[in-house]
Enzyme design. Structure first.
Site, short mmCIF file in Angstrom:
data_model
loop_
_atom_site.label_atom_id
_atom_site.label_comp_id
_atom_site.label_asym_id
_atom_site.label_seq_id
_atom_site.Cartn_x
_atom_site.Cartn_y
_atom_site.Cartn_z
CB SER A 144 38.59 41.80 38.27
OG SER A 144 38.24 41.12 39.27
CG HIS A 165 40.53 45.47 35.88
ND1 HIS A 165 41.37 44.30 35.12
CD2 HIS A 165 40.59 45.06 37.18
CE1 HIS A 165 41.49 43.61 36.37
NE2 HIS A 165 41.21 43.98 37.31
CD GLU A 177 42.32 43.95 31.49
OE1 GLU A 177 42.54 43.10 30.72
OE2 GLU A 177 41.59 43.99 32.34
CG ASN A 215 41.36 38.93 35.53
OD1 ASN A 215 42.68 38.52 36.05
ND2 ASN A 215 40.69 39.64 36.36
#
Length: 309
Positions: A144, A165, A177, A215
């Site tokens: 991540s 991800h 992702e 993130n």
């Protein structure tokens, strides 16, 4: 004649594309993320080997997957218990476990890593598996926060390396992702996109930048909420309530921090600060550092910004 040749070439191309589909996957890491990915892959008809270092971890993972499937079957097949039982049985039949990664990657289409966020450990894993996996095998990391390019550099297959991800809990969260590095081939990237869709997920295309999309937006937002509280400009309760009722978020930033794990958030922001120390969005938080130092990591330890029973 040219038309016929063209049609044959198209058919061969389509056949090659079908044959290149990811069917057999090896998931490295039997934790929440790894077991969640293994569950979803097995339930969508993929052959899955879940790998971890110890048998007791794998037994716990397998039990967690079976319990999760029972909950899903109870809802999905509420009026058809026999169909629910068949769904669980079929999914578990697609799943096997192993403590020896090198011995199980010889026939896999995809190696997907979901282990500790430590670049050196990931390097050692992929460097070893690169020697045993077939040439066609695609490697991917569920990281991540770390650079996919840096992880891929430990192998000789940078063109067959990308990022996948997933989000926790994997069986429920629909987003994946899919990260393409400058070296990731289009064929590899397309295969990872198709695999994500085959899992019933919604893939988004990302470049190999810090935090990718989610993130990169989410972590600075959470840390800015801490700074707001540190300055005395709002209590954590009021900030959480404001973001839930004013922005429509399901959780406030402090609730989310506790759910994610304060150590995880600190690890991410510290890594970004090291890469870009002049970026104010990546500045460390004294309050976050103190809580992590005291072992108050959130829900998993019973206390973070809030206390949990």
């Amino acid at each position: 004649m040219a038309f016929v040749t063209h049609q044959i070439m198209r058919a061969m191309s389509s056949s090659a594309t079908r044959n290149a589909a990811i069917k057999h996957i090896t998931v490295i890491g039997g934790g929440l993320m790894g077991s969640g990915i293994a569950q979803v892959a097995a339930s969508t008809g993929h052959t899955v080997v879940l790998v971890d270092q110890a048998e007791d971890i794998l037994k716990k993972s397998a039990k967690g997957i079976e319990d999760s499937l029972k909950r899903i079957a109870k809802k999905k097949f509420a009026d058809k218990p026999e169909a629910g039982a068949a769904f669980i049985q079929k999914t578990m039949k697609n799943l096997t476990t192993s403590t020896d990664a090198a011995s199980v990657v010889h026939s896999t289409d995809l190696v997907l890593e979901a282990i500790v966020e430590n670049l050196q450990v990931k390097h050692e894993l992929f460097k070893t598996l690169d020697k045993f996996a077939p040439e066609h095998t695609v490697f991917a990391s569920n990281t991540s926060s770390l650079s996919i390019t840096e992880i891929a550099n430990s192998t000789t297959r940078q063109d067959r390396f990308g990022g996948l991800h997933f989000f926790n809990p994997v069986p429920l969260m629909k987003l994946v992702e899919v990260i393409q590095t400058p070296m990731t081939s289009q064929k590899t990237f397309d295969a990872l996109l198709d695999f994500s869709k085959a899992l019933g997920k919604y893939p988004v295309s990302c470049k190999d930048t810090p935090g990718f999309i989610v993130n990169r937006l989410l972590v600075p937002y959470m840390v800015e909420a801490i700074r707001l509280h540190e300055r005395g400009h709002g209590s954590k309760e009021d900030i959480d309530l404001a973001m839930k009722l004013g922005a429509g978020y399901p959780m406030g930033p402090f609730e989310l921090l506790d759910y994610v794990g304060l150590d995880t958030s600190k690890f991410i922001i510290d890594g970004w600060h090291k890469m870009d120390p002049d970026n104010p969005l990546f500045a460390p938080s004294p309050m976050l550092n103190k809580l992590v130092e005291e072992g108050k990591l959130g829900k998993k330890t019973g206390e973070g910004f809030y206390k949990y029973k």
